[in-house]
Design a protein around this motif. Structure first.
Motif, PDB file in Angstrom:
ATOM      1  N   ALA A 144       0.821  -1.217   0.000  1.00 37.17           N
ATOM      2  CA  ALA A 144       0.000   0.000   0.000  1.00 37.17           C
ATOM      3  C   ALA A 144       0.854   1.265   0.000  1.00 37.17           C
ATOM      4  O   ALA A 144       1.960   1.290   0.540  1.00 37.17           O
ATOM      5  N   THR A 145       0.305   2.306  -0.621  1.00 36.97           N
ATOM      6  CA  THR A 145       0.871   3.653  -0.592  1.00 36.97           C
ATOM      7  C   THR A 145      -0.059   4.529   0.224  1.00 36.97           C
ATOM      8  O   THR A 145      -1.248   4.642  -0.093  1.00 36.97           O
ATOM      9  N   ILE A 146       0.468   5.134   1.287  1.00 38.15           N
ATOM     10  CA  ILE A 146      -0.344   5.837   2.280  1.00 38.15           C
ATOM     11  C   ILE A 146       0.185   7.253   2.483  1.00 38.15           C
ATOM     12  O   ILE A 146       1.394   7.472   2.495  1.00 38.15           O
ATOM     13  N   MET A 147      -0.731   8.187   2.670  1.00 36.79           N
ATOM     14  CA  MET A 147      -0.366   9.543   3.091  1.00 36.79           C
ATOM     15  C   MET A 147      -1.024   9.803   4.442  1.00 36.79           C
ATOM     16  O   MET A 147      -2.224   9.521   4.619  1.00 36.79           O
ATOM     17  N   ILE A 148      -0.254  10.313   5.383  1.00 36.51           N
ATOM     18  CA  ILE A 148      -0.769  10.684   6.693  1.00 36.51           C
ATOM     19  C   ILE A 148      -0.554  12.192   6.846  1.00 36.51           C
ATOM     20  O   ILE A 148       0.537  12.703   6.544  1.00 36.51           O
ATOM     21  N   LEU A 149      -1.571  12.892   7.301  1.00 35.90           N
ATOM     22  CA  LEU A 149      -1.493  14.355   7.336  1.00 35.90           C
ATOM     23  C   LEU A 149      -2.301  14.903   8.495  1.00 35.90           C
ATOM     24  O   LEU A 149      -3.187  14.232   9.030  1.00 35.90           O
ATOM     25  N   GLY A 150      -2.007  16.140   8.854  1.00 37.20           N
ATOM     26  CA  GLY A 150      -2.772  16.796   9.894  1.00 37.20           C
ATOM     27  C   GLY A 150      -2.008  17.955  10.488  1.00 37.20           C
ATOM     28  O   GLY A 150      -1.020  18.441   9.939  1.00 37.20           O
ATOM     29  N   GLY A 151      -2.503  18.402  11.640  1.00 43.21           N
ATOM     30  CA  GLY A 151      -1.889  19.529  12.313  1.00 43.21           C
ATOM     31  C   GLY A 151      -2.908  20.238  13.168  1.00 43.21           C
ATOM     32  O   GLY A 151      -3.939  19.666  13.536  1.00 43.21           O
ATOM     33  N   GLU A 152      -2.635  21.483  13.471  1.00 45.86           N
ATOM     34  CA  GLU A 152      -3.535  22.272  14.296  1.00 45.86           C
ATOM     35  C   GLU A 152      -4.385  23.188  13.410  1.00 45.86           C
ATOM     36  O   GLU A 152      -3.894  23.745  12.428  1.00 45.86           O
ATOM     37  N   PRO A 153      -5.667  23.371  13.743  1.00 45.21           N
ATOM     38  CA  PRO A 153      -6.539  24.226  12.933  1.00 45.21           C
ATOM     39  C   PRO A 153      -6.036  25.664  12.898  1.00 45.21           C
ATOM     40  O   PRO A 153      -5.422  26.148  13.846  1.00 45.21           O
ATOM     41  N   VAL A 154      -6.323  26.343  11.784  1.00 45.86           N
ATOM     42  CA  VAL A 154      -5.939  27.753  11.645  1.00 45.86           C
ATOM     43  C   VAL A 154      -7.157  28.665  11.653  1.00 45.86           C
ATOM     44  O   VAL A 154      -7.012  29.883  11.487  1.00 45.86           O
ATOM     45  N   GLY A 155      -8.340  28.109  11.878  1.00 42.50           N
ATOM     46  CA  GLY A 155      -9.555  28.911  11.912  1.00 42.50           C
ATOM     47  C   GLY A 155     -10.355  28.780  10.626  1.00 42.50           C
ATOM     48  O   GLY A 155      -9.902  28.198   9.642  1.00 42.50           O
ATOM     49  N   LYS A 156     -11.550  29.333  10.635  1.00 46.51           N
ATOM     50  CA  LYS A 156     -12.454  29.228   9.487  1.00 46.51           C
ATOM     51  C   LYS A 156     -11.833  29.871   8.253  1.00 46.51           C
ATOM     52  O   LYS A 156     -11.225  30.940   8.329  1.00 46.51           O
ATOM     53  N   ARG A 157     -12.013  29.214   7.115  1.00 50.49           N
ATOM     54  CA  ARG A 157     -11.513  29.737   5.855  1.00 50.49           C
ATOM     55  C   ARG A 157     -12.621  29.742   4.811  1.00 50.49           C
ATOM     56  O   ARG A 157     -13.451  28.838   4.754  1.00 50.49           O
ATOM     57  N   PHE A 158     -12.603  30.803   3.978  1.00 53.90           N
ATOM     58  CA  PHE A 158     -13.479  30.898   2.826  1.00 53.90           C
ATOM     59  C   PHE A 158     -12.669  30.511   1.590  1.00 53.90           C
ATOM     60  O   PHE A 158     -11.463  30.773   1.525  1.00 53.90           O
ATOM     61  N   MET A 159     -13.333  29.904   0.632  1.00 55.87           N
ATOM     62  CA  MET A 159     -12.619  29.385  -0.531  1.00 55.87           C
ATOM     63  C   MET A 159     -13.439  29.646  -1.791  1.00 55.87           C
ATOM     64  O   MET A 159     -14.643  29.389  -1.835  1.00 55.87           O
ATOM     65  N   PHE A 160     -12.763  30.172  -2.807  1.00 51.12           N
ATOM     66  CA  PHE A 160     -13.359  30.304  -4.135  1.00 51.12           C
ATOM     67  C   PHE A 160     -12.289  29.965  -5.145  1.00 51.12           C
ATOM     68  O   PHE A 160     -11.225  30.603  -5.166  1.00 51.12           O
ATOM     69  N   TRP A 161     -12.558  28.977  -5.982  1.00 54.48           N
ATOM     70  CA  TRP A 161     -11.627  28.560  -7.023  1.00 54.48           C
ATOM     71  C   TRP A 161     -10.276  28.258  -6.400  1.00 54.48           C
ATOM     72  O   TRP A 161     -10.172  27.344  -5.582  1.00 54.48           O
ATOM     73  N   ASN A 162      -9.229  29.009  -6.754  1.00 58.10           N
ATOM     74  CA  ASN A 162      -7.880  28.774  -6.225  1.00 58.10           C
ATOM     75  C   ASN A 162      -7.506  29.723  -5.095  1.00 58.10           C
ATOM     76  O   ASN A 162      -6.339  29.800  -4.719  1.00 58.10           O
ATOM     77  N   PHE A 163      -8.499  30.451  -4.584  1.00 59.77           N
ATOM     78  CA  PHE A 163      -8.256  31.451  -3.555  1.00 59.77           C
ATOM     79  C   PHE A 163      -8.744  30.937  -2.201  1.00 59.77           C
ATOM     80  O   PHE A 163      -9.839  30.392  -2.094  1.00 59.77           O
TER      81      PHE A 163
END
Length: 289
Positions: free
Chosen positions: A235-254
């Motif tokens: 298997a090929t696995i990715m493990i990721l995470g960290g601490e939250p940075v707060g609410k984010r708004f997202m549009f397209w690549n922004f």
């Protein structure tokens, strides 16, 4: 329960048989730590002579860092800072968008030679105090990153810090991002160092505390205990995470902490106020309606 949610990738064909599988953001889980976007590219074989329409033309980013990580194939990165970098398997190309950057991603190697394309593109939201930092680009060879082998597992720390290791990649908030190649029966323990963690299966299958996960699935972990992973195939696995940075708004690549900043970025792109990459000045992706 140690697993909060299992997310299945949603597949989209970009044309010519090249597929991406979107995992994050997801309706029930927009982010894991600072990770706000997670796409699997391929696997797909691209024949020599593929059309340029498969390339990702110049486009903008703000408020985040991107990392394109390949298992197979190659991509050519160009950005508005003047960097021109071939992205190869096992390397880290970390682009800090900050106040604004543009880049293109092209399949120049595959167009000449043919290539099996397979990898992950992830975005990391920048914390408030670094949202408008100066854009930057960092390239790290595979041997420049912490890596290890142990009982049927090969691991590489792509970015951040975990289990006493730290990658040289410049990050702006507490996070970790790990690539594991696991032989059938191999085991790995995910540290409880961070409050938000997830496991993604890119290839093969694993069990997380008895819960089966197959290729294309991400398990978002809950609680603050260390969690064991067991490979039930190679298997090929990715493990990721960290601490939250707060609410984010997202549009397209922004990505931004306010809608007002998104609106500014939209207008900047529509009005041509963001510099295009050198060599890519004659084309770009228009702002979506």
């Amino acid at each position: 329960m140690p697993i909060e949610l299992i997310i299945d990738k949603r597949t989209h064909d970009l044309g010519g048989g090249f597929e991406v599988g979107r995992v994050l953001p997801f309706q029930k889980r927009r982010m894991v730590g600072p990770f706000i976007f997670f796409d699997q590219m391929g696997p797909v074989y691209l024949d020599a002579g593929i059309p340029k329409s498969l390339d990702v033309r110049p486009h903008p980013h703000i408020g985040l860092s991107t990392v394109t990580y390949l298992y197979d194939g190659a991509m050519t990165h160009r950005d508005s800072l003047g960097f021109h970098q071939e992205i190869k398997p096992g390397e880290v190309n970390w682009m800090v968008a900050g106040s604004g950057i543009t880049h293109s991603e092209r399949f120049e190697y595959a167009r000449t030679n043919g290539a099996n394309m397979f990898g992950i593109q992830a975005w990391v939201a920048l914390p408030n105090e670094f949202e408008e930092t100066n854009p930057a680009f960092y390239h790290h060879e595979g041997d420049d990153l912490p890596h290890w082998s142990d009982d049927g597992i090969k691991g590489r720390l792509i970015a951040g810090a975990i289990d006493g290791m730290s990658a040289k990649v410049k990050t702006h908030s507490p996070l970790f991002y790990v690539h594991l190649e696991m032989k059938n029966g191999g085991r790995h323990t995910i540290s409880n160092q961070y409050s938000e963690r997830a496991v993604f299966v890119a290839r093969g299958a694993v069990e997380v505390l008895g819960q089966a996960l197959i290729a294309g699935q991400m398990a978002v972990l809950s609680g603050n205990e260390a969690i064991d992973i067991k490979a039930t195939t190679d298997a090929t696995i990715m493990i990721l995470g960290g601490e939250p940075v707060g609410k984010r708004f997202m549009f397209w690549n922004f990505v931004a902490s306010t809608n007002e900043r998104l609106e500014q970025a939209k207008e900047d792109w529509k009005q041509g106020r963001m510099k295009l990459p050198k060599g890519d000045e004659n084309e770009f992706i228009p702002l979506p309606e």
